[in-house]
Scaffold this active site. Structure first.
Site, PDB file in Angstrom:
ATOM      1  N   SER A 129       0.838  -1.210   0.000  1.00 33.61           N
ATOM      2  CA  SER A 129       0.000   0.000   0.000  1.00 33.61           C
ATOM      3  C   SER A 129       0.870   1.256   0.000  1.00 33.61           C
ATOM      4  CB  SER A 129      -0.913   0.021   1.232  1.00 33.61           C
ATOM      5  OG  SER A 129      -1.768  -1.093   1.230  1.00 33.61           O
ATOM      6  N   HIS A 162       4.651  -9.991   2.267  1.00 29.97           N
ATOM      7  CA  HIS A 162       3.760 -11.038   2.799  1.00 29.97           C
ATOM      8  C   HIS A 162       2.921 -11.735   1.733  1.00 29.97           C
ATOM      9  CE1 HIS A 162      -0.333  -9.050   3.048  1.00 29.97           C
ATOM     10  NE2 HIS A 162       0.417  -7.999   2.819  1.00 29.97           N
ATOM     11  N   CYS A 200     -20.389  -8.101   2.524  1.00 32.28           N
ATOM     12  CA  CYS A 200     -19.977  -8.044   3.925  1.00 32.28           C
ATOM     13  C   CYS A 200     -18.470  -8.155   4.115  1.00 32.28           C
ATOM     14  CB  CYS A 200     -20.653  -9.144   4.722  1.00 32.28           C
ATOM     15  SG  CYS A 200     -22.421  -8.860   4.852  1.00 32.28           S
ATOM     16  N   ASN A 206      -5.833  -9.131  -7.789  1.00 36.87           N
ATOM     17  CA  ASN A 206      -5.868  -9.898  -6.546  1.00 36.87           C
ATOM     18  C   ASN A 206      -7.158 -10.696  -6.361  1.00 36.87           C
ATOM     19  OD1 ASN A 206      -6.410  -6.962  -6.386  1.00 36.87           O
ATOM     20  ND2 ASN A 206      -7.287  -7.475  -4.409  1.00 36.87           N
ATOM     21  N   GLN A 211       0.573  -8.909  -6.462  1.00 38.00           N
ATOM     22  CA  GLN A 211       0.140 -10.307  -6.609  1.00 38.00           C
ATOM     23  C   GLN A 211       1.048 -11.098  -7.548  1.00 38.00           C
ATOM     24  OE1 GLN A 211      -2.230 -12.136  -5.091  1.00 38.00           O
ATOM     25  NE2 GLN A 211      -2.929 -10.434  -3.839  1.00 38.00           N
TER      26      GLN A 211
HETATM   27  C1  LIG Z   1      -2.200  -6.968  -0.885  1.00 40.22           C
HETATM   28  C2  LIG Z   1      -2.182  -6.024  -2.013  1.00 40.22           C
HETATM   29  C3  LIG Z   1      -1.787  -4.677  -1.841  1.00 40.22           C
HETATM   30  C4  LIG Z   1      -1.439  -4.127  -0.475  1.00 40.22           C
HETATM   31  O1  LIG Z   1      -0.242  -4.640   0.016  1.00 40.22           O
HETATM   32  P1  LIG Z   1       0.068  -4.505   1.603  1.00 40.22           P
HETATM   33  O2  LIG Z   1       1.478  -4.968   1.738  1.00 40.22           O
HETATM   34  O3  LIG Z   1      -0.895  -5.424   2.278  1.00 40.22           O
HETATM   35  O4  LIG Z   1      -0.109  -3.089   1.962  1.00 40.22           O
HETATM   36  C5  LIG Z   1      -1.759  -3.854  -2.935  1.00 40.22           C
HETATM   37  N1  LIG Z   1      -2.086  -4.306  -4.152  1.00 40.22           N
HETATM   38  C6  LIG Z   1      -2.470  -5.585  -4.375  1.00 40.22           C
HETATM   39  C7  LIG Z   1      -2.789  -6.021  -5.766  1.00 40.22           C
HETATM   40  C8  LIG Z   1      -2.535  -6.475  -3.314  1.00 40.22           C
HETATM   41  O5  LIG Z   1      -2.924  -7.725  -3.530  1.00 40.22           O
END
Ligand SMILES: *Cc1c(COP(=O)(O)O)cnc(C)c1O
Length: 394
Positions: free
Chosen positions: A73, A202, A326, A152, A180
Site C-alpha cells: 500500500s 507477505h 460483507c 488480486n 500479486q
Molecule cells: C495486498 C495487495 C496490496 C497491499 O499490500 P500490503 O502490503 O498489504 O499493503 C496492494 N495491491 C495488491 C494487488 C494487493 O494484492
C-alpha cells in the site's frame, strides 16, 4: 480433516521457515542501526545491501532503483503521489483501470481532490484491460499510466508488455502494482518497459509490513517520508532490518522455486476449476481462463451469498475469501466483479480460492466436496433458487 486448509494466499501467505530463520538474528544479536559506523551497524547495512541486490537482480534492475517501504500500500501511494507531484508541470492527467486494488483507487480519489484528473479504463468480461481504450485515453497532459500486473481477486494477468510499449511510445511513465505477481511469475522491468513497480513481502512468503518500490533511474522521485537520509533521502526512518532481510530471503526463495511452483500450483488450479465446473451447476469462472495467475480460482455460484458460503467452509476448516458485500465492509459487492459486468446478485455469490505450493490434491478433493455440499445446502434454503426451479419446471 481437522487441520486447516489454507486457500487464501492472495490475502496473505505463510512466512517460509527459511525466511523466519534468516530474520531472527537481526532481532537479537545483530540489532545495530544500519546508519551507525561501528561493526554492529555495518553488519545491518550489509544485510540491507544483500537484500537490495537480490531484489534488483530478480527484476533486472539496478540496486539503486530499489526503495524499501512498509508494504504494498505504501509503495502504491508513493508511486502515484510522487509521479503526480513530480510531473505536474507537464500535466495533471493519470490513467488507471477500474479493477485496481484500493491502495491505487483510493490514492487516485485523493489526487482527484487535489485537482488531478483520472481516467479509469474498462476491462473486458474476463477482466483484461482494453488496450484500445487505453490508447484513446492518452492526452497531451497525461503523466502516468498505472495498471496492475495481476489482479488480486480474479487473478487476471494484464498485457503488461503492450501497456509498457504504449507508455514508452507516448513518453508517459508506467507504474504497475505487482503485489500479486512478484515472486509468482517472472518480471523483467527492462523488456516490459516498467518505470515503477510495487511489491509486498507477505504476498510471497515474506514477512508482513515490508515491501519495495522500484523506481527507474531518471524518473523524478519525491521523498515520501521526510526525516533522515535513509533510502537515498527518499524514504526516511530507521530501516526495518529484520523485515528487509526477510523480504530478500523470500525473494530468493520465490525465484529459485518459481518454475516448479508455477507448474505444480497451476496443475492443482486447473484440476479444481475442472471439478467445480463439472460438478456444480449454475456457476461461472471469473477472470481469464489462460491469462491467469497460477494460483487463482474465482467462481460465482448463483442463488447463494458468499459470506454464508465462507462461514460454512470455515466450519469445515477451509480458509477462503469472497467478493461479496460483507467481507469488503461495504454494501456493494467487489468493484472488480462489477467491472467485469457481473450483476449484483451473481457477484454476491462469489468465492475466491488462492492456492499455494503446500496444498495437495487430497485437500483439493476435500474442498470441492465441501463446496458442493455447502452450495447445495444453501440453495435448498434460497427462495430465489426455489423460484428458479419452479420456472424451469414449467
Ligand atoms: C495486498 C495487495 C496490496 C497491499 O499490500 P500490503 O502490503 O498489504 O499493503 C496492494 N495491491 C495488491 C494487488 C494487493 O494484492
Amino acid at each position: 480433516m481437522d487441520k486447516i486448509i489454507y486457500l487464501d494466499n492472495a490475502a496473505t501467505t505463510k512466512t517460509a521457515p527459511q525466511v523466519v530463520e534468516a530474520m531472527l538474528p537481526y532481532f537479537s544479536e545483530k540489532y545495530g542501526n544500519a546508519s551507525s559506523i561501528y561493526q554492529l551497524g555495518a553488519e545491518s547495512k550489509q544485510a540491507l545491501t544483500k537484500a537490495r541486490d537480490i531484489i534488483a537482480e530478480s527484476l533486472h534492475a539496478d540496486p539503486a532503483e530499489i526503495y524499501f517501504t512498509a508494504g504494498g500500500s505504501e509503495a502504491d501511494n508513493w508511486a502515484l503521489i510522487a509521479a503526480a507531484e513530480g510531473y505536474e508541470a507537464k500535466g495533471k492527467h493519470i490513467i488507471t483501470s477500474k479493477i485496481e486494488h484500493h491502495a491505487i483507487l483510493h490514492t487516485c480519489q485523493y489526487l482527484e481532490k487535489k485537482g488531478y484528473e483520472i481516467t479509469y479504463i474498462d476491462t473486458d468480461e474476463n477482466g483484461i484491460i482494453k488496450l484500445e481504450d487505453l490508447k484513446t485515453a492518452i492526452r497531451q497532459d497525461t503523466i502516468l499510466i498505472s495498471v496492475m500486473f495481476a489482479n488480486n481477486e480474479i487473478g487476471t494477468v494484464q498485457p503488461i508488455a503492450e501497456i509498457g510499449e504504449i507508455a514508452k511510445e507516448n513518453g508517459i511513465l508506467f507504474h504497475t502494482d505487482a503485489v500479486q505477481a512478484y515472486g509468482h511469475v517472472p518480471i523483467n522491468v527492462e523488456t516490459l518497459h516498467i518505470d515503477m513497480l510495487s511489491a509486498s513481502g507477505h504476498k510471497f512468503n515474506g514477512p508482513k509490513g515490508v515491501g519495495f518500490l522500484y523506481i527507474r533511474k531518471g524518473v523524478k522521485v519525491r521523498s515520501f517520508i521526510h526525516g533522515g537520509a535513509q533510502e537515498r533521502h527518499r524514504r526516511a526512518g530507521t530501516e526495518n532490518v529484520p523485515g528487509i532481510v526477510g523480504l530478500g530471503a523470500a525473494a530468493q526463495l520465490a525465484l529459485a522455486q518459481m518454475k516448479k511452483r508455477m507448474e505444480n500450483v497451476s496443475r492443482l488450479r486447473d484440476y479444481l476449476i475442472g471439478r467445480i465446473e463439472k460438478e456444480i451447476p449454475h456457476c461461472r469462472l471469473n477472470g481469464d481462463r489462460i491469462k491467469r495467475l497460477p494460483n487463482n480460482v474465482n467462481f460465482s455460484f448463483r442463488f447463494i451469498e458468499g459470506e454464508s458460503l465462507l462461514i460454512m467452509l470455515d466450519m469445515k476448516g477451509i480458509c477462503a475469501s469472497s467478493g461479496s458485500a460483507c467481507t469488503s465492509g461495504s454494501l456493494d459487492p467487489s468493484h472488480v466483479l462489477l467491472a467485469i459486468g457481473l450483476e449484483h446478485e451473481i457477484a454476491h455469490g462469489s468465492l475466491r480460492l488462492t492456492l499455494s505450493e503446500e496444498n495437495t490434491m487430497e485437500e483439493i478433493d476435500y474442498v470441492v466436496d465441501a463446496i458442493k455440499e455447502v452450495v447445495n445446502r444453501l440453495r435448498q434454503m434460497s427462495p430465489l433458487y426455489e423460484d428458479f426451479v419452479k420456472t424451469e419446471q414449467k
